[in-house]
Design an enzyme around this catalytic site. Structure first.
Site, PDB file in Angstrom:
ATOM      1  N   ASP A  29      73.284 -27.015  34.519  1.00  0.00           N
ATOM      2  CA  ASP A  29      72.409 -27.728  35.450  1.00  0.00           C
ATOM      3  C   ASP A  29      72.675 -29.236  35.412  1.00  0.00           C
ATOM      4  O   ASP A  29      73.493 -29.715  34.620  1.00  0.00           O
ATOM      5  CB  ASP A  29      70.938 -27.412  35.127  1.00  0.00           C
ATOM      6  CG  ASP A  29      70.661 -27.511  33.641  1.00  0.00           C
ATOM      7  OD1 ASP A  29      70.976 -28.573  33.062  1.00  0.00           O
ATOM      8  OD2 ASP A  29      70.179 -26.521  33.038  1.00  0.00           O
ATOM      9  N   ASP A  98      80.831 -31.965  46.898  1.00  0.00           N
ATOM     10  CA  ASP A  98      81.580 -31.031  47.715  1.00  0.00           C
ATOM     11  C   ASP A  98      80.926 -30.979  49.093  1.00  0.00           C
ATOM     12  O   ASP A  98      79.698 -30.929  49.190  1.00  0.00           O
ATOM     13  CB  ASP A  98      81.519 -29.637  47.064  1.00  0.00           C
ATOM     14  CG  ASP A  98      82.853 -28.943  47.060  1.00  0.00           C
ATOM     15  OD1 ASP A  98      83.394 -28.732  48.153  1.00  0.00           O
ATOM     16  OD2 ASP A  98      83.339 -28.600  45.966  1.00  0.00           O
ATOM     17  N   ASP A 199      85.695 -29.004  51.593  1.00  0.00           N
ATOM     18  CA  ASP A 199      86.071 -27.604  51.476  1.00  0.00           C
ATOM     19  C   ASP A 199      86.794 -27.095  52.733  1.00  0.00           C
ATOM     20  O   ASP A 199      86.320 -27.312  53.851  1.00  0.00           O
ATOM     21  CB  ASP A 199      84.784 -26.794  51.267  1.00  0.00           C
ATOM     22  CG  ASP A 199      85.042 -25.382  50.854  1.00  0.00           C
ATOM     23  OD1 ASP A 199      85.650 -25.188  49.796  1.00  0.00           O
ATOM     24  OD2 ASP A 199      84.643 -24.462  51.597  1.00  0.00           O
ATOM     25  N   GLU A 256      90.451 -30.358  51.127  1.00  0.00           N
ATOM     26  CA  GLU A 256      91.107 -29.138  50.670  1.00  0.00           C
ATOM     27  C   GLU A 256      91.780 -28.547  51.901  1.00  0.00           C
ATOM     28  O   GLU A 256      91.122 -28.085  52.814  1.00  0.00           O
ATOM     29  CB  GLU A 256      90.092 -28.148  50.091  1.00  0.00           C
ATOM     30  CG  GLU A 256      90.780 -26.965  49.441  1.00  0.00           C
ATOM     31  CD  GLU A 256      89.959 -25.679  49.442  1.00  0.00           C
ATOM     32  OE1 GLU A 256      90.238 -24.805  48.627  1.00  0.00           O
ATOM     33  OE2 GLU A 256      89.056 -25.545  50.292  1.00  0.00           O
ATOM     34  N   HIS A 332      88.423 -24.753  40.287  1.00  0.00           N
ATOM     35  CA  HIS A 332      87.557 -23.583  40.098  1.00  0.00           C
ATOM     36  C   HIS A 332      88.096 -22.333  40.809  1.00  0.00           C
ATOM     37  O   HIS A 332      87.512 -21.266  40.670  1.00  0.00           O
ATOM     38  CB  HIS A 332      86.166 -23.920  40.634  1.00  0.00           C
ATOM     39  CG  HIS A 332      86.205 -24.209  42.102  1.00  0.00           C
ATOM     40  ND1 HIS A 332      86.832 -25.331  42.627  1.00  0.00           N
ATOM     41  CD2 HIS A 332      85.766 -23.495  43.167  1.00  0.00           C
ATOM     42  CE1 HIS A 332      86.760 -25.284  43.944  1.00  0.00           C
ATOM     43  NE2 HIS A 332      86.110 -24.192  44.300  1.00  0.00           N
ATOM     44  N   ASP A 333      89.175 -22.463  41.583  1.00  0.00           N
ATOM     45  CA  ASP A 333      89.759 -21.316  42.285  1.00  0.00           C
ATOM     46  C   ASP A 333      91.056 -20.833  41.649  1.00  0.00           C
ATOM     47  O   ASP A 333      91.671 -19.891  42.161  1.00  0.00           O
ATOM     48  CB  ASP A 333      90.090 -21.689  43.746  1.00  0.00           C
ATOM     49  CG  ASP A 333      88.859 -21.992  44.576  1.00  0.00           C
ATOM     50  OD1 ASP A 333      87.788 -21.413  44.303  1.00  0.00           O
ATOM     51  OD2 ASP A 333      88.980 -22.816  45.513  1.00  0.00           O
TER      52      ASP A 333
HETATM   53  C1  GLC Z   1      87.283 -23.165  49.073  1.00  0.00           C
HETATM   54  C2  GLC Z   1      86.564 -23.227  47.765  1.00  0.00           C
HETATM   55  C3  GLC Z   1      86.316 -21.820  47.290  1.00  0.00           C
HETATM   56  C4  GLC Z   1      85.457 -21.122  48.312  1.00  0.00           C
HETATM   57  C5  GLC Z   1      86.060 -21.201  49.702  1.00  0.00           C
HETATM   58  C6  GLC Z   1      85.037 -20.864  50.748  1.00  0.00           C
HETATM   59  O1  GLC Z   1      88.548 -22.624  48.961  1.00  0.00           O
HETATM   60  O2  GLC Z   1      87.268 -23.998  46.847  1.00  0.00           O
HETATM   61  O3  GLC Z   1      85.746 -21.774  46.015  1.00  0.00           O
HETATM   62  O4  GLC Z   1      85.302 -19.782  47.952  1.00  0.00           O
HETATM   63  O5  GLC Z   1      86.521 -22.481  50.023  1.00  0.00           O
HETATM   64  O6  GLC Z   1      84.073 -21.863  50.829  1.00  0.00           O
HETATM   65 CA    CA Z   2      69.720 -24.343  33.117  1.00  0.00          CA
END
Ligand code: GLC
Ligand code: CA
Length: 558
Positions: A29, A98, A199, A256, A332-333
């Site tokens: 958090d 983001d 994103d 991205e 994270h991907d």
């Molecule tokens: C981007 C994000 C990913 C997400 C996708 C849809 O690739 O990095 O984690 O699942 O977009 O929003």
């Molecule tokens: Ca927590």
């Protein structure tokens, strides 16, 4: 060249759900991030990128936003967010958020309204089409398996979702959508943020008529992704966003941009600043995919150094003096880089993690470090489907193992251990106590079982750890202008060396030579160096002339 602040900066990415739990509900958090700011500061970075912290239906790790102006209650509230910004700013750390505006959550009130009737004022916020001969309007597959369309019986039409069905695509052709998004971004500016990571921003402009996508033989669906990437109105929309929002602030903005080419990147990230500061390109993340198009990213191949070098060197030279690169191995991907391009065995984990770090951080661009990368975290292992958390992998399992029977369960779980996004999302291991200091209860996601060896406390107490190596690289980037403005050249003859990546960076007064042994082999290589060259970074305690030991890396300065 007069460098911009974000050209000299290093970014640290925090996945809030897995960083630090402060109230012992098993979920990371905002207060947890506040507690850990001194750790991030110690590493030496300048900026923190937070994965989405908005209110969400949480189908896709927060990338399904149900209210763009509210904080996910699992993470805290707006007061916590403001405290995070103020505390970070006092420590001279910037915070970027983001921005997820290719789609919203299906629970967002825009979509709830939109689906009510064809005449609803929000109908055109999304992309609705009539069925064609009782079927989906075109052959596009979703990035998360299945078709990219879902039928809604209320109005008898399909809506488009490039991702999960709970992530309907916004209709950027509608000027009201654009105004709503720009207003929301300006509202976040008032909260004091320092920029946005955007994103799938390359996919806003869908092709007129939404035609079928190309279909490889044997593939389950047509490839809509190639048609929506860098679409006709894409740059118009971003220039409009730049005028209405970005140009008013001294921000860091990074797109991205899956499917981006060199030519397109030169537009998105043009040094004149008419769109974004920089983009993430993904070609180097696609070198190790499966040759079976139905399996795509699910693979256990390792990218050759030749392929990797060709790709990275191409981006270095093609964007120089025109646009700006971002540099990353992890997010994270993506699976953990030491497991993917390095060697995560006990013997070589630390050496190879450092070698990869040096390879990337010597380049021109703005580097991004994903939480845990700086302590050499590894992939985790999947033994059963119950352990799989991520929607992309779960849907792929249903489609490829259960429905189409293309691959066995064991094989796909093996591929998940190599490539699943869950590898990046295991909670941050702070120490070797029960629950790794992340929480005092059962964490929302299982810790990497190796956390008793690989954790922050262990890294901080070992002066040879991966952590201190990243700290040195970040300091080097801040101290040496050649890192920001120098040119990039492969060492003569290095372009076909299958084992070593060696390049130089040069400006009028400084020169760097970066040498990386990508292999476990001991190699003999000779590089000409002027007598005044100093060894400034290395991952072995002493050097041996003309020898490169397994995963050895060295950086010389003169
Ligand atoms: C981007 C994000 C990913 C997400 C996708 C849809 O690739 O990095 O984690 O699942 O977009 O929003
Ligand atoms: Ca927590």
């Amino acid at each position: 060249m007069q460098a911009k602040w974000w050209q000299k900066a290093v970014v640290y990415q925090v996945y809030p759900r897995s960083f630090q739990d402060s109230n012992n509900d098993g979920i990371g958090d905002l207060q947890g991030i506040i507690q850990r700011l001194p750790y991030i500061k110690k590493l030496g970075v300048d900026v923190i990128w937070l994965n989405p912290v908005y209110k969400t239906s949480n189908v896709d790790g927060g990338y399904d936003i149900s209210d763009y102006q509210a904080i996910n209650p699992d993470f805290g509230n707006l007061a916590d967010f403001q405290q995070l910004i103020t505390t970070a700013h006092k420590m001279d750390l910037k915070i970027i958020m983001d921005l997820v505006v290719n789609h919203s959550s299906s629970e967002h009130h825009w979509f709830q309204e939109s689906k009510k009737s064809k005449s609803n004022p929000y109908r055109d916020y999304y992309i609705w089409r009539d069925p064609v001969e009782g079927h989906e309007p075109n052959n596009w597959g979703s990035f998360f398996s299945g078709p990219a369309w879902t039928f809604d019986s209320t109005t008898g039409q399909y809506y488009l979702h490039l991702f999960a069905k709970e992530q309907p695509d916004l209709n950027w052709e509608n000027p009201q959508v654009r105004t709503s998004v720009f207003d929301m971004m300006n509202w976040w500016a008032l909260q004091g943020i320092d920029g946005f990571r955007m994103d799938v921003i390359s996919m806003l402009s869908k092709p007129a008529g939404l035609p079928d996508g190309p279909k490889e033989s044997g593939a389950l669906y047509g490839d809509g992704g190639s048609l929506v990437a860098n679409g006709k109105h894409e740059h118009e929309y971003l220039r409009e966003m730049n005028q209405e929002v970005l140009s008013k602030y001294n921000w860091l903005t990074v797109g991205e941009t899956a499917g981006v080419t060199i030519e397109e990147a030169q537009k998105y990230a043009d040094l004149n600043g008419s769109e974004l500061n920089m983009v993430f390109q993904f070609e180097h993340m696609g070198l190790d995919g499966n040759s079976d198009p139905r399996l795509g990213k699910w693979s256990d191949q390792k990218a050759s150094l030749t392929a990797l070098r060709n790709n990275l060197a191409k981006w270095q030279t093609a964007l120089a003096n025109k646009a700006w690169n971002s540099l990353f191995w992890n997010n994270h991907d993506q699976p953990r880089v030491v497991s993917r391009f390095g060697n995560d065995s006990q013997k070589y984990r630390v050496l190879s993690a450092k070698m990869l770090a040096a390879m990337l951080h010597g380049m021109q661009g703005t580097p991004y470090i994903y939480q845990g990368e700086e302590i050499g975290m590894t992939n985790t292992n999947f033994h059963s489907f119950d352990q799989v958390v991520d929607v992309e992998a779960r849907n792929a399992y249903h489609e490829l193992v259960e429905k189409e029977k293309i691959v066995s369960s064991e094989k796909l779980l093996h591929y998940f251990s190599q490539r699943s996004r869950d590898n990046a999302r295991t909670p941050m291991p702070w120490n070797d106590s029960a629950n790794a200091g992340f929480t005092s209860v059962q964490p929302w996601m299982t810790l990497n079982p190796n956390y008793s060896q690989i954790n922050v406390a262990a890294a901080l107490s070992d002066k040879n750890s991966v952590f201190y190596f990243y700290q040195e690289l970040i300091k080097m980037r801040h101290d040496l202008p050649v890192i920001t403005d120098g040119d990039f050249k492969l060492v003569a003859g290095n372009d076909d060396d299958p084992d070593v990546f060696a390049y130089t960076r040069n400006n009028a007064d400084q020169h760097l030579l970066v040498i990386c042994n990508y292999t476990q082999k001991q190699l003999t290589r000779h590089y000409e160096l002027p007598t005044q060259a100093k060894l400034i970074i290395q991952n072995y305690s002493e050097t041996v002339a003309d020898q490169l030991r397994p995963y050895e890396t060295k950086i010389y300065l003169w």
